[in-house]
Write an enzyme that holds these catalytic residues in place. Structure first.
Site, PDB file in Angstrom:
ATOM      1  N   GLY A  78      43.247 -64.056 -15.889  1.00  0.00           N
ATOM      2  CA  GLY A  78      42.697 -62.787 -16.376  1.00  0.00           C
ATOM      3  C   GLY A  78      42.094 -62.921 -17.762  1.00  0.00           C
ATOM      4  O   GLY A  78      42.556 -63.706 -18.581  1.00  0.00           O
ATOM      5  N   ASP A 173      51.283 -69.556 -15.550  1.00  0.00           N
ATOM      6  CA  ASP A 173      51.005 -70.358 -14.356  1.00  0.00           C
ATOM      7  C   ASP A 173      49.957 -71.435 -14.639  1.00  0.00           C
ATOM      8  O   ASP A 173      50.106 -72.584 -14.220  1.00  0.00           O
ATOM      9  CB  ASP A 173      50.502 -69.471 -13.212  1.00  0.00           C
ATOM     10  CG  ASP A 173      51.625 -68.652 -12.576  1.00  0.00           C
ATOM     11  OD1 ASP A 173      52.772 -69.155 -12.557  1.00  0.00           O
ATOM     12  OD2 ASP A 173      51.366 -67.542 -12.113  1.00  0.00           O
ATOM     13  N   LYS A 199      47.212 -67.945 -23.372  1.00  0.00           N
ATOM     14  CA  LYS A 199      46.410 -66.743 -23.194  1.00  0.00           C
ATOM     15  C   LYS A 199      47.082 -65.774 -22.262  1.00  0.00           C
ATOM     16  O   LYS A 199      47.658 -66.197 -21.270  1.00  0.00           O
ATOM     17  CB  LYS A 199      45.054 -67.150 -22.597  1.00  0.00           C
ATOM     18  CG  LYS A 199      44.203 -66.021 -22.118  1.00  0.00           C
ATOM     19  CD  LYS A 199      43.793 -66.137 -20.645  1.00  0.00           C
ATOM     20  CE  LYS A 199      44.925 -65.886 -19.701  1.00  0.00           C
ATOM     21  NZ  LYS A 199      44.531 -65.702 -18.307  1.00  0.00           N
ATOM     22  N   THR A 200      47.096 -64.540 -22.526  1.00  0.00           N
ATOM     23  CA  THR A 200      47.326 -63.437 -21.590  1.00  0.00           C
ATOM     24  C   THR A 200      47.614 -62.163 -22.364  1.00  0.00           C
ATOM     25  O   THR A 200      48.419 -62.173 -23.309  1.00  0.00           O
ATOM     26  CB  THR A 200      48.451 -63.662 -20.560  1.00  0.00           C
ATOM     27  OG1 THR A 200      48.584 -62.471 -19.779  1.00  0.00           O
ATOM     28  CG2 THR A 200      49.811 -63.998 -21.148  1.00  0.00           C
ATOM     29  N   ASP A 202      49.278 -59.940 -21.297  1.00  0.00           N
ATOM     30  CA  ASP A 202      50.616 -59.486 -20.889  1.00  0.00           C
ATOM     31  C   ASP A 202      51.694 -59.774 -21.937  1.00  0.00           C
ATOM     32  O   ASP A 202      52.763 -59.159 -21.911  1.00  0.00           O
ATOM     33  CB  ASP A 202      51.034 -60.150 -19.568  1.00  0.00           C
ATOM     34  CG  ASP A 202      50.081 -59.840 -18.435  1.00  0.00           C
ATOM     35  OD1 ASP A 202      49.195 -58.985 -18.624  1.00  0.00           O
ATOM     36  OD2 ASP A 202      50.216 -60.451 -17.366  1.00  0.00           O
ATOM     37  N   GLU A 422      40.090 -52.099 -19.139  1.00  0.00           N
ATOM     38  CA  GLU A 422      39.303 -51.695 -20.314  1.00  0.00           C
ATOM     39  C   GLU A 422      39.775 -52.359 -21.600  1.00  0.00           C
ATOM     40  O   GLU A 422      39.070 -52.335 -22.606  1.00  0.00           O
ATOM     41  CB  GLU A 422      39.274 -50.161 -20.474  1.00  0.00           C
ATOM     42  CG  GLU A 422      40.607 -49.451 -20.393  1.00  0.00           C
ATOM     43  CD  GLU A 422      41.009 -49.158 -18.953  1.00  0.00           C
ATOM     44  OE1 GLU A 422      41.508 -50.104 -18.325  1.00  0.00           O
ATOM     45  OE2 GLU A 422      40.868 -48.017 -18.485  1.00  0.00           O
TER      46      GLU A 422
HETATM   47  P1  FBP Z   1      46.773 -63.324 -16.635  1.00  0.00           P
HETATM   48  O1  FBP Z   1      48.250 -63.414 -16.424  1.00  0.00           O
HETATM   49  O2  FBP Z   1      45.998 -64.294 -15.840  1.00  0.00           O
HETATM   50  O3  FBP Z   1      46.422 -63.370 -18.101  1.00  0.00           O
HETATM   51  O4  FBP Z   1      46.290 -61.899 -16.124  1.00  0.00           O
HETATM   52  C1  FBP Z   1      46.713 -60.742 -16.731  1.00  0.00           C
HETATM   53  C2  FBP Z   1      46.405 -59.521 -15.931  1.00  0.00           C
HETATM   54  O5  FBP Z   1      45.533 -58.697 -16.669  1.00  0.00           O
HETATM   55  C3  FBP Z   1      47.658 -58.765 -15.528  1.00  0.00           C
HETATM   56  O6  FBP Z   1      48.088 -57.892 -16.556  1.00  0.00           O
HETATM   57  C4  FBP Z   1      47.232 -58.048 -14.284  1.00  0.00           C
HETATM   58  O7  FBP Z   1      48.334 -57.770 -13.459  1.00  0.00           O
HETATM   59  C5  FBP Z   1      46.316 -59.044 -13.629  1.00  0.00           C
HETATM   60  O8  FBP Z   1      45.768 -59.812 -14.681  1.00  0.00           O
HETATM   61  C6  FBP Z   1      45.190 -58.422 -12.849  1.00  0.00           C
HETATM   62  O9  FBP Z   1      44.508 -59.421 -12.171  1.00  0.00           O
HETATM   63  P2  FBP Z   1      42.992 -59.355 -11.701  1.00  0.00           P
HETATM   64  O10 FBP Z   1      42.140 -59.528 -12.909  1.00  0.00           O
HETATM   65  O11 FBP Z   1      42.855 -60.522 -10.788  1.00  0.00           O
HETATM   66  O12 FBP Z   1      42.783 -58.038 -11.070  1.00  0.00           O
END
Ligand code: FBP
Length: 548
Positions: A78, A173, A199-200, A202, A422
């Site tokens: 993400g 991951d 990165k994330t 979250d 967003e």
């Molecule tokens: P990452 O763990 O890859 O950083 O993704 C974060 C995230 O934004 C989560 O918060 C969310 O559940 C998921 O990606 C949504 O995934 P997608 O962009 O595939 O809809």
């Protein structure tokens, strides 16, 4: 690209970096490391990269001449604000070591490496993207890099481009996979180093050495701005309850940080729901009680923050998801042959009694989400489950029952929101712009010191950037064994909200007051120009976690 006025002005921003990175550095090695758990199993799986020491970069007055090096970079998973600055940091770092060094970006994530889809990142391209949000410079993707064939295919293009180091910018991951790749390339003597970057949005990739994952700061500030705006609207019209789901996958860090920034009436923390063994019914009762108490004071309005991973943490739901994951991992082909209209009944007939009953009681959409749409890592895509609607509806039903019993006197009208996408590509806050650039620059130092299987680390980030500490942490140090797709695998341990940690304890001490009084905070938009206390403030989470 047509640029906005902000984008043009922001391009000139010079990210602040740790003092040590302002000249030549030397790598200072610390103590040898162990994985966080399951040491014997992890050691066996990573014989070449297990147990390496933590590294810190310090200034040196006797720099070594470095040969030019070609490196590759991948954005994985993400989007998170600041990714472009990581790449800019790697680029500037490599060029400062030797101006003939080159950087290649693999297109649309790890798949670009396997499919040999790449572009050279020249100074002009990098300059176009400095301090911008998004991952659009090279794109991102969720292809899981885990099979030997993918590693070998990737090695072909790395050899062709004479790439000696690969930086994978990703979450838990993706960094797990970076570590597996580092181990494999080392084991076969491929001559390619692999470095990870945390990165994330979250915020769940953190530990002793990694204070935070980049993007968390900006995303939480964007969501908090909008929650603040909604709270002001809500306190003006005084007629709606707003149910706001926030991204963040499993962990509730984003919801908790937004609660600390905005002081809503309710914030659910999934980790607490699990620890208290609460059912969905308990969660509904808890929210409905706050609504009823506020109504008794004449306040028929309020805000509820909901972490997107909530359903996974309700113990009964968790047991259901675990059984579903195991079942689908072993019967995927059979399941795919079942007609869509029959799938629900098929699953109901295959689960144990307890799980079958819960599954049958779920609204169609939620049930389908749990069985169908998994991401390539096998995770339930919690961002697609409409928990905010589920809760708003169930709270409404509970209040209607209480009204009949004379226990509730108010009016209840709900609005639902989901904030996620967003916030993921917003222009990085100063914190993320500085942190990301420093992470990228540090990755180039790890490359120059010959490291592989390390994650770039920048610490002490609540202090002024000058005092930040740059270094590297062996990725195996963050690993433990977990069940994935029905099999035990080495993975980076996800950092969930700690109920004995300072951020949660601070929230827990204040939430009763916030529930009944209307003590909203309106943080306003991220500021990029202005006084440091406005522009450079790190998240409340980080400030509380790092407060001595
Ligand atoms: P990452 O763990 O890859 O950083 O993704 C974060 C995230 O934004 C989560 O918060 C969310 O559940 C998921 O990606 C949504 O995934 P997608 O962009 O595939 O809809």
């Amino acid at each position: 690209m047509t640029k906005s006025a902000l984008q043009i002005a922001r391009a000139a921003y010079q990210p602040k970096v740790p003092a040590a990175l302002k000249g030549a550095v030397k790598a200072v090695e610390g103590a040898y490391t162990q994985s966080v758990a399951d040491q014997d199993e992890v050691k066996k799986l990573f014989p070449n990269t297990y147990g390496m020491p933590v590294v810190t970069f310090e200034k040196t007055s006797s720099p070594k001449a470095m040969p030019a090096i070609n490196a590759g970079v991948i954005l994985s998973g993400g989007q998170a604000p600041g990714g472009h600055n990581v790449i800019a940091g790697i680029f500037d770092g490599l060029k400062s070591l030797n101006k003939d060094s080159r950087l290649f970006g693999f297109i649309l994530g790890p798949g670009g490496l396997v499919d040999h889809n790449y572009m050279e990142l020249t100074a002009d391209i990098i300059d176009e993207y400095r301090n911008t949000g998004g991952f659009d410079m090279i794109g991102s993707g969720r292809t899981k890099l885990e099979a030997k064939e993918q590693f070998d295919k990737g090695l072909e293009i790395l050899k062709e481009l004479d790439i000696k180091a690969l930086v994978i910018i990703g979450g838990d991951d993706s960094n797990t996979n970076a570590c597996v790749l580092a181990e494999y390339y080392k084991a076969i003597g491929a001559g390619v180093q692999v470095i990870g970057c945390p990165k994330t949005i979250d915020g769940d990739l953190k530990n002793e050495q990694i204070e935070t994952s980049f993007g968390f700061d900006t995303a939480c500030k964007v969501y908090s701005e909008v929650i603040g705006n909604i709270q002001r609207d809500c306190n003006s019209a005084r007629k709606y309850w707003h149910f706001i789901k926030l991204m963040g996958r499993s962990a509730s860090h984003i919801a908790l940080e937004c609660a600390l920034q905005t002081q809503p009436n309710v914030c659910i923390v999934s980790e607490e729901v699990e620890a208290k063994n609460m059912s969905l019914d308990d969660v509904i009762t808890q929210v409905a009680e706050v609504v009823a108490k506020r109504a008794a004071n004449g306040d028929n309005f309020g805000t509820v923050l909901i972490p997107e991973g909530l359903v996974e943490f309700i113990p009964a739901m968790k047991r259901l998801i675990a059984e579903l994951s195991d079942f689908l991992a072993h019967h995927e082909d059979e399941f795919k042959l079942i007609k869509r209209s029959e799938q629900r009944n098929y699953i109901i007939s295959k689960l144990t009694k307890e799980n079958s009953e819960i599954y049958a009681s779920l609204p169609e959409g939620v049930a389908r989400q749990l069985t169908l749409d998994r991401d390539p890592h096998g995770n339930v895509q919690v961002s697609l489950i409409e928990t905010e609607k589920l809760l708003a509806e169930m709270v409404g039903t509970r209040l209607a029952e209480w009204k009949k019993e004379g226990k509730y006197v108010g009016k209840f009208a709900a609005q639902v929101h989901f904030f996620g996408y967003e916030g993921r590509c917003a222009a990085p806050s100063n914190y993320d712009a500085d942190y990301c650039y420093s992470l990228g620059y540090t990755a180039s130092c790890l490359i120059a010191s010959g490291k592989t299987g390390y994650m770039s680390s920048v610490r002490n980030t609540t202090a002024p950037a000058d005092q930040w500490i740059a270094g590297g942490v062996p990725i195996t140090m963050m690993m433990n064994m977990e069940k994935r797709h029905g099999e035990m695998k080495p993975v980076i341990q996800k950092a969930l909200v700690k109920l004995d940690g300072a951020p949660f304890k601070t929230f827990a001490a204040k939430r009763e007051g916030w529930a009944l009084t209307t003590d909203y905070v309106y943080p306003g938009p991220i500021q990029y120009f202005g006084p440091t206390e406005v522009c450079d403030e790190p998240t409340k989470t980080l400030q509380l976690e790092l407060a001595k």
